[in-house]
Design a protein around this motif. Structure first.
Motif, mmCIF file in Angstrom:
data_model
loop_
_atom_site.group_PDB
_atom_site.id
_atom_site.type_symbol
_atom_site.label_atom_id
_atom_site.label_comp_id
_atom_site.label_asym_id
_atom_site.label_seq_id
_atom_site.Cartn_x
_atom_site.Cartn_y
_atom_site.Cartn_z
ATOM 1 N N ASP A 1 62.115 92.809 101.127
ATOM 2 C CA ASP A 1 61.314 91.905 100.297
ATOM 3 C C ASP A 1 60.837 90.734 101.152
ATOM 4 O O ASP A 1 61.632 89.871 101.543
ATOM 5 N N PRO A 2 59.540 90.669 101.473
ATOM 6 C CA PRO A 2 59.032 89.602 102.360
ATOM 7 C C PRO A 2 59.140 88.211 101.749
ATOM 8 O O PRO A 2 59.036 87.208 102.469
ATOM 9 N N ALA A 3 59.354 88.136 100.448
ATOM 10 C CA ALA A 3 59.478 86.828 99.802
ATOM 11 C C ALA A 3 60.834 86.183 100.076
ATOM 12 O O ALA A 3 61.029 84.994 99.838
ATOM 13 N N ARG A 4 61.777 86.945 100.572
ATOM 14 C CA ARG A 4 63.115 86.419 100.856
ATOM 15 C C ARG A 4 63.255 86.092 102.336
ATOM 16 O O ARG A 4 62.815 86.844 103.192
ATOM 17 N N THR A 5 63.892 84.970 102.619
ATOM 18 C CA THR A 5 64.252 84.651 104.000
ATOM 19 C C THR A 5 65.737 84.901 104.235
ATOM 20 O O THR A 5 66.147 85.238 105.340
ATOM 21 N N ARG A 6 66.527 84.724 103.173
ATOM 22 C CA ARG A 6 67.957 84.985 103.231
ATOM 23 C C ARG A 6 68.378 85.755 101.976
ATOM 24 O O ARG A 6 67.674 85.710 100.956
ATOM 25 N N VAL A 7 69.508 86.427 102.055
ATOM 26 C CA VAL A 7 70.038 87.177 100.920
ATOM 27 C C VAL A 7 71.472 86.708 100.681
ATOM 28 O O VAL A 7 72.310 86.781 101.592
ATOM 29 N N SER A 8 71.731 86.206 99.482
ATOM 30 C CA SER A 8 73.067 85.718 99.145
ATOM 31 C C SER A 8 73.763 86.700 98.208
ATOM 32 O O SER A 8 73.141 87.599 97.635
ATOM 33 N N ILE A 9 75.059 86.503 98.048
ATOM 34 C CA ILE A 9 75.817 87.352 97.138
ATOM 35 C C ILE A 9 75.322 87.167 95.713
ATOM 36 O O ILE A 9 75.247 88.119 94.939
ATOM 37 N N SER A 10 74.943 85.933 95.354
ATOM 38 C CA SER A 10 74.408 85.699 94.009
ATOM 39 C C SER A 10 73.097 86.448 93.805
ATOM 40 O O SER A 10 72.802 86.901 92.688
ATOM 41 N N VAL B 1 89.432 91.014 94.707
ATOM 42 C CA VAL B 1 90.465 90.591 93.752
ATOM 43 C C VAL B 1 89.818 89.921 92.549
ATOM 44 O O VAL B 1 90.142 90.214 91.395
ATOM 45 N N PHE B 2 88.866 89.009 92.803
ATOM 46 C CA PHE B 2 88.149 88.328 91.721
ATOM 47 C C PHE B 2 87.449 89.337 90.816
ATOM 48 O O PHE B 2 87.571 89.287 89.583
ATOM 49 N N LEU B 3 86.690 90.240 91.419
ATOM 50 C CA LEU B 3 85.880 91.186 90.644
ATOM 51 C C LEU B 3 86.749 92.166 89.859
ATOM 52 O O LEU B 3 86.464 92.461 88.695
ATOM 53 N N ALA B 4 87.805 92.674 90.486
ATOM 54 C CA ALA B 4 88.681 93.633 89.803
ATOM 55 C C ALA B 4 89.375 92.974 88.614
ATOM 56 O O ALA B 4 89.496 93.580 87.540
ATOM 57 N N ALA B 5 89.807 91.724 88.778
ATOM 58 C CA ALA B 5 90.471 91.015 87.686
ATOM 59 C C ALA B 5 89.518 90.805 86.514
ATOM 60 O O ALA B 5 89.898 90.948 85.343
ATOM 61 N N GLN B 6 88.256 90.500 86.819
ATOM 62 C CA GLN B 6 87.275 90.286 85.752
ATOM 63 C C GLN B 6 86.952 91.589 85.033
ATOM 64 O O GLN B 6 86.777 91.611 83.812
ATOM 65 N N LEU B 7 86.875 92.692 85.787
ATOM 66 C CA LEU B 7 86.637 93.995 85.172
ATOM 67 C C LEU B 7 87.796 94.350 84.242
ATOM 68 O O LEU B 7 87.586 94.858 83.132
ATOM 69 N N MET B 8 89.014 94.063 84.673
ATOM 70 C CA MET B 8 90.201 94.348 83.868
ATOM 71 C C MET B 8 90.182 93.538 82.568
ATOM 72 O O MET B 8 90.603 94.032 81.519
ATOM 73 N N LEU B 9 89.677 92.312 82.636
ATOM 74 C CA LEU B 9 89.658 91.430 81.464
ATOM 75 C C LEU B 9 88.395 91.599 80.621
ATOM 76 O O LEU B 9 88.247 90.934 79.597
ATOM 77 N N GLY B 10 87.481 92.478 81.055
ATOM 78 C CA GLY B 10 86.253 92.702 80.298
ATOM 79 C C GLY B 10 85.251 91.578 80.415
ATOM 80 O O GLY B 10 84.399 91.388 79.537
ATOM 81 N N LYS B 11 85.308 90.818 81.514
ATOM 82 C CA LYS B 11 84.397 89.704 81.723
ATOM 83 C C LYS B 11 83.158 90.152 82.497
ATOM 84 O O LYS B 11 83.150 91.217 83.117
ATOM 85 N N THR B 12 82.117 89.327 82.471
ATOM 86 C CA THR B 12 80.951 89.592 83.305
ATOM 87 C C THR B 12 81.262 89.169 84.734
ATOM 88 O O THR B 12 82.071 88.253 84.957
ATOM 89 N N PRO B 13 80.649 89.816 85.720
ATOM 90 C CA PRO B 13 80.972 89.497 87.113
ATOM 91 C C PRO B 13 80.596 88.070 87.473
ATOM 92 O O PRO B 13 79.491 87.610 87.187
ATOM 93 N N TRP B 14 81.525 87.364 88.059
ATOM 94 C CA TRP B 14 81.318 85.985 88.497
ATOM 95 C C TRP B 14 82.163 85.742 89.732
ATOM 96 O O TRP B 14 83.289 86.245 89.835
ATOM 97 N N LEU B 15 81.607 85.008 90.682
ATOM 98 C CA LEU B 15 82.346 84.649 91.875
ATOM 99 C C LEU B 15 82.234 83.142 92.088
ATOM 100 O O LEU B 15 81.195 82.538 91.768
ATOM 101 N N PRO B 16 83.258 82.503 92.618
ATOM 102 C CA PRO B 16 83.195 81.067 92.901
ATOM 103 C C PRO B 16 82.025 80.746 93.822
ATOM 104 O O PRO B 16 81.597 81.596 94.613
ATOM 105 N N ALA B 17 81.554 79.520 93.739
ATOM 106 C CA ALA B 17 80.371 79.133 94.506
ATOM 107 C C ALA B 17 80.555 79.336 96.004
ATOM 108 O O ALA B 17 79.610 79.728 96.707
ATOM 109 N N PHE B 18 81.776 79.098 96.511
ATOM 110 C CA PHE B 18 81.974 79.231 97.954
ATOM 111 C C PHE B 18 81.846 80.680 98.419
ATOM 112 O O PHE B 18 81.679 80.950 99.611
ATOM 113 N N ILE B 19 81.934 81.622 97.477
ATOM 114 C CA ILE B 19 81.703 83.024 97.804
ATOM 115 C C ILE B 19 80.269 83.429 97.439
ATOM 116 O O ILE B 19 79.563 84.035 98.237
#
Length: 206
Positions: free
Chosen positions: A22-31, A70-88
């Motif tokens: 995608d030429p519109a992107r200069t960087r790609v983040s996890i978010s 660990v974050f993602l697996a715990a959220q899947l187990m709890l039925g939450k939507t995927p979320w990661l802390p800002a530092f990740i």
């Protein structure tokens, strides 16, 4: 975890290629990846973090990549939507570097995707996904530990399970779970051997 019908018709390899070029992107983040994967974010992110651990990596890599798992697996187990802390979530790389990484991943993904078909849907049900989250959490915790040879098999099991979740293939999920059990047995054997060796050395040192 609800799948977007449009994304359901597209392979993960295709989505990653689109982001990488995608030429519109200069960087790609996890978010960015979380947004792009929409309803398939759990399977896609688990796969992206697990797959590199299947290959030989520098020491400490599994500890770094294991934390998001660990974050993602715990959220899947709890039925939450995927979320990661800002530092990740805000971690990013240049698009060219991301494109290089995708170029290495997509041939493997492409071959795997040809074998994946929707089947055994009960393994991908909301209740089953809670169980999968618990199983993935155990594997992620083991993967994050500094155990010699303790990361490759759990990572491979997580990769296979993630592919099964992505493409709604319950057979692959089952195969991944079986491999996960085998990997835990092997890791336990490694831990036991290390402890036994340490005890032997201590006893013979005094």
């Amino acid at each position: 975890m609800t799948d977007d019908p449009q994304l359901k018709r597209r392979r993960l390899s295709e989505v990653l290629e689109e982001i990488a070029h995608d030429p519109a992107r200069t960087r790609v983040s996890i978010s960015d990846l979380i947004d792009a994967m929409a309803g398939r974010a759990f399977g896609a992110l688990l796969l992206i973090f697990a797959l590199p651990n299947v290959l030989p990596t520098p020491p400490g890599t599994s500890g770094i990549l294991g934390l998001p798992l660990v974050f993602l697996a715990a959220q899947l187990m709890l039925g939450k939507t995927p979320w990661l802390p800002a530092f990740i979530a805000t971690r990013s790389m240049e698009r060219a570097s991301f494109a290089t990484l995708v170029g290495k991943m997509t041939p493997i993904l492409g071959r795997a995707e040809k074998l994946l078909v929707p089947r055994l849907a009960f393994m991908i049900s909301p209740l089953s996904q809670r169980f999968l989250g618990a199983a993935l959490l155990i594997l992620a915790l083991v993967l994050a530990l500094p155990i010699p040879l303790g990361n490759m098999l759990p990572a491979l099991a997580m990769t296979i399970i993630s592919l099964g979740v992505l493409e709604r293939d319950g057979l692959w999920v089952i195969i991944g779970l079986v491999l996960g059990v085998v990997s835990l047995v092997i890791v336990w054997g490694v831990i036991w051997a290390l402890v036994a060796g340490a005890v032997f050395l201590i006893q013979n040192a005094f």
